[in-house]
Every structure is written in C-alpha cells, then in structure tokens.
Design a protein around this motif. Structure first.
Motif, PDB file in Angstrom:
ATOM      1  N   CYS A   1       0.856  -8.692 -24.313  1.00  0.00           N
ATOM      2  CA  CYS A   1       1.703  -9.470 -23.402  1.00  0.00           C
ATOM      3  C   CYS A   1       1.375 -10.959 -23.533  1.00  0.00           C
ATOM      4  CB  CYS A   1       1.473  -9.012 -21.963  1.00  0.00           C
ATOM      5  SG  CYS A   1       2.263 -10.092 -20.755  1.00  0.00           S
ATOM      6  N   GLY A   2       2.421 -11.756 -23.592  1.00  0.00           N
ATOM      7  CA  GLY A   2       2.244 -13.199 -23.768  1.00  0.00           C
ATOM      8  C   GLY A   2       1.507 -13.881 -22.633  1.00  0.00           C
TER       9      GLY A   2
ATOM     10  N   GLU B   1      -0.997  -4.525 -20.413  1.00  0.00           N
ATOM     11  CA  GLU B   1      -0.232  -4.094 -21.566  1.00  0.00           C
ATOM     12  C   GLU B   1       1.208  -4.561 -21.482  1.00  0.00           C
ATOM     13  OE1 GLU B   1       1.277   0.330 -21.283  1.00  0.00           O
ATOM     14  OE2 GLU B   1      -0.909   0.268 -21.094  1.00  0.00           O
ATOM     15  N   CYS B   2       1.770  -4.775 -22.644  1.00  0.00           N
ATOM     16  CA  CYS B   2       3.161  -5.186 -22.710  1.00  0.00           C
ATOM     17  C   CYS B   2       4.012  -3.931 -22.695  1.00  0.00           C
ATOM     18  CB  CYS B   2       3.406  -5.966 -23.994  1.00  0.00           C
ATOM     19  SG  CYS B   2       5.153  -6.279 -24.280  1.00  0.00           S
ATOM     20  N   SER B   3       4.890  -3.838 -21.710  1.00  0.00           N
ATOM     21  CA  SER B   3       5.690  -2.634 -21.591  1.00  0.00           C
ATOM     22  C   SER B   3       7.121  -2.950 -21.179  1.00  0.00           C
ATOM     23  CB  SER B   3       5.042  -1.713 -20.549  1.00  0.00           C
ATOM     24  OG  SER B   3       5.956  -1.294 -19.576  1.00  0.00           O
TER      25      SER B   3
ATOM     26  N   HIS C   1       7.755  -2.079 -17.511  1.00  0.00           N
ATOM     27  CA  HIS C   1       7.123  -2.912 -16.484  1.00  0.00           C
ATOM     28  C   HIS C   1       6.897  -4.299 -17.093  1.00  0.00           C
ATOM     29  CE1 HIS C   1       4.978  -3.115 -12.631  1.00  0.00           C
ATOM     30  NE2 HIS C   1       4.086  -3.883 -13.248  1.00  0.00           N
ATOM     31  N   PRO C   2       7.977  -4.985 -17.399  1.00  0.00           N
ATOM     32  CA  PRO C   2       7.868  -6.217 -18.185  1.00  0.00           C
ATOM     33  C   PRO C   2       7.469  -7.433 -17.349  1.00  0.00           C
ATOM     34  CG  PRO C   2      10.166  -5.774 -17.711  1.00  0.00           C
ATOM     35  CD  PRO C   2       9.375  -4.672 -17.072  1.00  0.00           C
ATOM     36  N   CYS C   3       6.788  -8.362 -17.989  1.00  0.00           N
ATOM     37  CA  CYS C   3       6.467  -9.638 -17.351  1.00  0.00           C
ATOM     38  C   CYS C   3       7.677 -10.566 -17.502  1.00  0.00           C
ATOM     39  CB  CYS C   3       5.237 -10.250 -17.992  1.00  0.00           C
ATOM     40  SG  CYS C   3       5.573 -11.045 -19.579  1.00  0.00           S
TER      41      CYS C   3
ATOM     42  N   HIS D   1       8.717 -11.432 -21.028  1.00  0.00           N
ATOM     43  CA  HIS D   1       8.719 -10.315 -21.976  1.00  0.00           C
ATOM     44  C   HIS D   1       9.811 -10.373 -23.041  1.00  0.00           C
ATOM     45  CE1 HIS D   1       8.269  -6.228 -23.532  1.00  0.00           C
ATOM     46  NE2 HIS D   1       9.578  -6.122 -23.417  1.00  0.00           N
TER      47      HIS D   1
ATOM     48  N   PHE E   1       9.569 -13.360 -25.420  1.00  0.00           N
ATOM     49  CA  PHE E   1       8.361 -13.265 -26.229  1.00  0.00           C
ATOM     50  C   PHE E   1       8.455 -12.204 -27.299  1.00  0.00           C
ATOM     51  CE2 PHE E   1       4.238 -15.059 -26.408  1.00  0.00           C
ATOM     52  CZ  PHE E   1       4.337 -16.132 -25.547  1.00  0.00           C
TER      53      PHE E   1
ATOM     54  N   ARG F   1       7.246 -12.666 -31.111  1.00  0.00           N
ATOM     55  CA  ARG F   1       6.191 -11.805 -31.639  1.00  0.00           C
ATOM     56  C   ARG F   1       6.722 -10.940 -32.772  1.00  0.00           C
ATOM     57  NH1 ARG F   1       4.286  -8.788 -26.405  1.00  0.00           N
ATOM     58  NH2 ARG F   1       5.941  -7.575 -27.370  1.00  0.00           N
TER      59      ARG F   1
END
Ligand code: FES
Ligand code: FES
Lengths: 162, 162
Positions: A107-108, A113-115, A118-120, A123, A126, A130
């Motif tokens: 996750c940036g 974790e990047c998911s 359940h995104p930030c 997300h 990024f 990536r």
DNA sequence: GCAATAAAAGACAAATTTATCTTTAATTAA
DNA sequence: TTAATTAAAGATAAATTTGTCTTTTATTGC
C-alpha cells in the motif's frame, strides 16, 4: 499567524535504497564486461559505479547468493554473468533480492496490506503507477541495460568528479 | 555450485517513508473531520490512523510549519484544515515536506542527477513512471482523498486489530 | 606444498530514520 | 489569576540502513 511556507524533505528519499541502487549499477557494469569476456573484481566495480567498495562487496554477496551474479575466488577471479543468464535476468530480481516487493505490491500509504476489498484513499491511482513500475521491472533484462552502456548511450556514474 | 535461489529483501522498503505515510494518512483524517467542523487532537489522529502517537506529533509539526495543516493550542484546540485549503492542498505538498522530491525527480538508480544529456540505463523508462507519479501527486487534492473516506469508500487503517 | 589473489563471512561503527518522553508555550474557561 | 488542556519544542533512545575493517575460505600458479 502562519508565516512558514515550504520547509523541505526531512528525509532524502530515493525510489530505491542505496543498496539496491548500487546492486543495479554493479550488475549492469558486470554484465557489460561479461559480454566482452571480462571478469571484474570488486575494486573495479566500486570504482566504475562510484560506490563504497566494502558496502558494494556486501551487496554482491546478496546478488551471488540469489544466483543473479556469478563469482569466482582466487587468481583471475571476480564477478561475471553468463551469456545465457544476462538475457533472462530481469531488473525485478535485483530489486526483490534487496528491497523486496513492497514498492510495487504494498500500500502506498502504509496500510498493512493493499487490498481491493478494503482500499486506502490512493489505492486506485497508486495501483496504476505500481503496475507500470512492476511491468517495467519485470520486462527489463540485464542484457538490455548493459547493451546501452556498452554502446555508450547510457552511463553508470556522473561525469568528472575532480 | 550455486544452490541458493531467492533470498528476500534485506531492506523492507515502501514507496514512501513511514513519516510520509503517517503524514498523508493523518492529513486525510484531519480533513475528513474538518469538513464536519470537528477539530481533532493528536491522540485521535494516532488512534484513527494506527500510528505511534509521539512520532505522529512530530510529523504534524512539520505539516503545520509548512502551512498544510493548521493547529490550535489549548482547550478545544487540535488540528484542522480550512474548507478553502482542503481544496487546494495537493498530495505532493505533503510528500515534498517529508520525503522531498527525489522520488519523482531523482535518478532511479542513484546517479547524482537525472539528466537527459547523461542518462542512466533506466532513464527513459523511469522517466515515464516518475512522471505519472508526479502527475498523480500534483493533481490529487486532500479534498478528493478525504471525501472518499467520508463516504466510506476508502480506509485509513486495516480492519480488526484485536 | 606454498605464496599470491580475490571473494565470503563476520564483527563493528556511523548515519539516518523511527519512536518515546519530558518540558515549555499558548489558549480557554472558570 | 489560576487551572486545565493541547500543541510545540527539545532531549534521548531504539531500530534500520549504510559503511568499514579484519579474518577466513577458495582458487590459481609456481
Ligand atoms: S490499499 Fe493503499 S494502495 Fe492499495
Ligand atoms: S539519469 Fe537515471 S533516471 Fe534519469
């Protein structure tokens, strides 16, 4: 009252760690020489990529343990990459061995974790960047990079350091 | 004999520093609250973004010195972003203040400067990626990020930590 | 076998980043 | 004015990354 605008970067941060930068530059330098049938010692490597010799030696150990670079001890020894290996080795292998995969998988903004589920907040933007980085690292071979240096189109250190 | 394939990442490296990750998450959290007219204290910030409180406090100092976040001392004080500022503040300002600009301006493999005239082997590929990163950071406003969190589409920490 | 060479391994040391704790300064409310 | 609250500032500590130095191991040529 708010007077102070634009302090600057408390951390000086590159995309990759110093160790990784040295590892990439060293690998490219070794590959250019291997293509000419020349083994190079750690002294030459450090000189040609403008890096601290003992630290570079440590990084070479990591790369050899990972099977990216081959080393030979004793008289006439040094580092090399075989003609076959240079074609198959990708930039991503060096990055993985030294910096790991979080730069193109994590996750940036540091969620554990990047998911997708359940995104930030950054997300989706990024993910694109990536993805491009990942693609580039996965596709670029050591041979490509080395041939550009051999032809004199690209460089492994800055000019005149006197 | 070469037995050992794939050791892994001696450095666990994220795209941004921890400080920068916390700074971004904190700013977004503060912005979501400011839009509801609520000032938040450092304690809430650290709790909501799941970060170490004293360190986060240090980072808030940097952000306030840079005029990104506004702070008020005393009873009823805390952190906030004005309704106007939240629209104009870009992600890049936070990154610049904490990690500097090397990540989207510096050479990918650590040459002292990135230059078209004296490019490193990854220069042209890297330029694209850095450009995209730069564009994203420059365009994304705190408001955009905050509104997604407010709507519940995006999150600032991982779920259930018991 | 012996000396020379060169990488590997291990022990340290310095610098940077991350984290914590204590004291100070500013603000509010009573 | 005083007490309570909250961020700022400063000092310190821990962890990680970067860098150095010494000893060991493997290889070559004699
Ligand atoms: S959750 Fe942050 S980048 Fe995917
Ligand atoms: S010179 Fe390396 S990225 Fe431009």
């Amino acid at each position: 009252m708010q007077t102070c605008i634009s302090l600057y970067g408390i951390n000086k941060r590159d995309m990759f760690s110093k160790a990784c930068e040295y590892g990439i530059r060293a690998s490219i330098f070794i590959a250019t020489n291997s293509s000419k049938g020349i083994r190079v010692g750690i002294k030459d490597v450090a000189k040609e990529i403008d890096s601290p010799e003992p630290f570079t030696a440590k990084i070479m150990q990591i790369l050899t343990k990972n099977g990216i670079i081959h080393s030979a001890k004793g008289v006439g020894g040094g580092f090399e990459v075989s003609n076959e290996a240079v074609k198959t080795i990708k930039l991503i292998q060096i990055v993985d061995a030294i910096d790991g995969d979080k730069i193109y998988r994590g996750c940036g903004i540091g969620l554990k974790e990047c998911s997708e589920a359940h995104p930030c907040p950054v997300h989706f933007e990024f993910k694109k960047i990536r993805g491009l980085l990942h693609e580039m690292l996965s596709k670029t071979t050591l041979e490509q990079l080395a041939s550009g240096v051999k032809k004199g189109d690209f460089f492994l250190k800055t000019l005149n350091l006197e």
